[in-house]
Design a protein around this motif. Sequence first.
Motif, short mmCIF file in Angstrom:
data_model
loop_
_atom_site.label_atom_id
_atom_site.label_comp_id
_atom_site.label_asym_id
_atom_site.label_seq_id
_atom_site.Cartn_x
_atom_site.Cartn_y
_atom_site.Cartn_z
N THR A 107 0.87 -1.18 0.00
CA THR A 107 0.00 0.00 0.00
C THR A 107 0.90 1.22 0.00
O THR A 107 1.77 1.36 0.87
N PHE A 119 -2.99 0.64 -3.92
CA PHE A 119 -2.46 -0.71 -3.74
C PHE A 119 -1.66 -1.11 -4.97
O PHE A 119 -2.13 -0.91 -6.09
N THR A 146 -5.32 -1.01 -7.14
CA THR A 146 -6.21 -0.27 -6.23
C THR A 146 -7.67 -0.55 -6.57
O THR A 146 -8.49 -0.88 -5.70
#
Length: 763
Positions: free
Chosen positions: A492, A498, A523
């Motif tokens: 992260t 992400f 993400t």
Amino acid sequence: MFDLGTIPLGVALFLAGLVLFALILFLRRVIPPGESNRRSQRLAQINRFLDQIGSTLDLDHLLEVTSQEIAEALSCRLVSMMLYRDAQLMLLHQEPKQGRDLSWPLPDAPLFERLHQSPGIFSTMDVSAEDSLTTLQGFFEESNTQTLLVLPIVTGKDVHGFVFAHSEQARRFSVDEIELARILTNLAAVALQSAPLLAYPSQLTEDLEQRVEERAEQLEQESQRARALLRIMRELSSSLDLDHVLNRTLQLLNDLTDSEQSTILLIRPGEDTFYYRASLGYIDPPPVGGRATELDIYDGLAGWIVIHREGVLVEDLQEDSRWLHLGEGLTDHRSAMGVPLLVGAELLGVMLLFHRQPSRFKPDQIEMVQAAANQIAVSINNAELFSLIREQAERLGSMLRTQQVETSRSRAILEAVADGVLVTDADSRITLFNDSAQRILGLKREQVVGESLESFAGLFGGATQTWMNTIADWSFSSTAHDKGSTYAEQITLDDGRFVAIHLAPVHLNEEFLGTVSIFRDITHQVEVDRLKTEFVATVSHELRTPMTSIKGYVEILLMGAAGELSEQQSQFLDVVLSNTERLNVLVNDLLDVSRIDAGKYDLSMQPLRLQELAEAVVDEQMYQAGTEEKSLTIIYDIPSDLPRVRGDEARVRQILANLVNNAYHYTPADGNVSIRARLHGDEVQVDVIDDGIGITQEEQERVFERFYRGEDPMVLATAGTGLGLSIVQQLVDLHGGRIWVESNGVPGEGSTFSFTLPVFIDD
Ligand code: ADP
């Protein structure tokens, strides 16, 4: 006679001159002036003679002067001078000259032997009557000799020759005449003794001159050969076009040796017939690069050269058995010269020169032809090497071009892919950072390419630490990874996005070249997953309430709370109940899965006694077996002193129950299930062993996947979701343990599911 070898030349000359000088002084003193006229005449003659012999060192001149003076002294018509040369008496001079070749040997005569014994003067008025001179009669007849006076030419005890004074008539020489002739002869002997010594250097000079001339001639020939070879060498090195060079060289050789045709036949590796490489003077020369022939390399004249590895000169091929009368044009050949083409010990082939007339070539030419052949062999060898190197270079060049194209293409692909790509070299220096990587990680290529990875620890964010450490480990320790190693991580970023990272080492054969990392911005995917999990959790949760009430009411109905049920009604309600239970299991499993995915699984860790948990699970399972009327033996083998484990009671029970339930379901009736627990170091290993249907090797890799169910009829007949083992695996993970299965896949031999849990340690 004159042993020149023992006396140094200079010393001998000096001594001879000294003797001559002393003699002149003596004679000038012993013959006083003012005697009679005849005496003074004799003296004058001696003086003149001394002057003459003193001024000459030439043997012929000396002989001439001596014979003239003696002829005058004796008033005779003919004087012959003869000297020993290598023990042979030679007539060297006659005065006056007789117009015939002189320097001829005289036959031996007893008189000469006698005079050797006792050198004295011999005279006769009738040579034909002398027994000691019979061998010389021919000579006397020829010179018309009647009277002969012989004066030996003596120095010390050595007799060097004789002076013959001839007269046609019988005459008697006076004592004075003889005395004067003797003095002159003695003087001449002394002078003669030194003359050959002096003649020697001139002889030597002549010899030397002759040798110099011969040598000069040889040198001239050699220099011609050297010039010819030089031209051939220049020709051979003038171009890399071997065909052109060989033709020019053969032309030069033809000119030099006056040959009409010439041929170069080569031996190629692995071939047993000659390769016709070049020729001159034929109507059908070989094509550029040459052509193969059917001529065996050990046959014919060329074969002879191959076998003997030496040059050959043939006067007439028609007479030579080695010559194979093969082609039309070859029948004309008469003279031939052939040499091997050698480079060191390696035989490359043969060169042959021909002429249509016999005996045209000379033996001394073969040496030059061999020298030229050596140069040609070197050129052919060089040309072969050159073409080999050129081929290699071209091959490498094209490989390099292909590589370059390939590299650029790979680079372009790497640049174009949507995933971020970061490549490090063996020293963990960044060599490639593509567009997508710039976008995903929010860094400029210029900031990173060429720099060491460690210097970006801050830039990439704290979450990337493990990834960077892995690259460093792989780069600096060859044992830290192997070809198949991979590393995957989800990080992260600081801005909440992400990123999935996949890392792999790059090897070329055994060499470690660096690493390649792929970044993918997940993400959105993570968000979708989250929503899905939330949805599943919500739906499962919402389903549970109606399910509970359905199940409850069905059970009440079955108990007859709403009136007595017919058999059929009971049957229908049983089906509803069983399916409700299946749904219940599914909903519970789904809830578990969504909770695990959402990371919302709160475990309350505490010390647990596995014996108690196992007993409860077994009781439950035995109850199910009872209701389903399936007989089964369940043994548990857990030592009483087994330390407590650390875990969430409900979850550990769920794990055990699931495994025991599977063992119950996938083991036919009357089977056996055991639960065994053992302490291994700081963890406890629990094995659930059955003797059921077993699991094949391929299946074993999949049983922990979500929704995977086997295809065995027993599996298909059992209600299930295929979620059980995946939930169990994740629960074991959450407890910090491991889970695995062992089975040889043979029905009846069953399977063993094992998991570990950490031993509880009291703080
Ligand atoms: P389910 O039991 O609901 O099918 P699981 O995740 O518990 O789902 O198991 C997945 C699959 O693993 C099963 O369908 C079965 O094929 C296989 N399996 C699990 N336990 C055993 C066992 N003890 N013996 C044989 N096969 C088993």
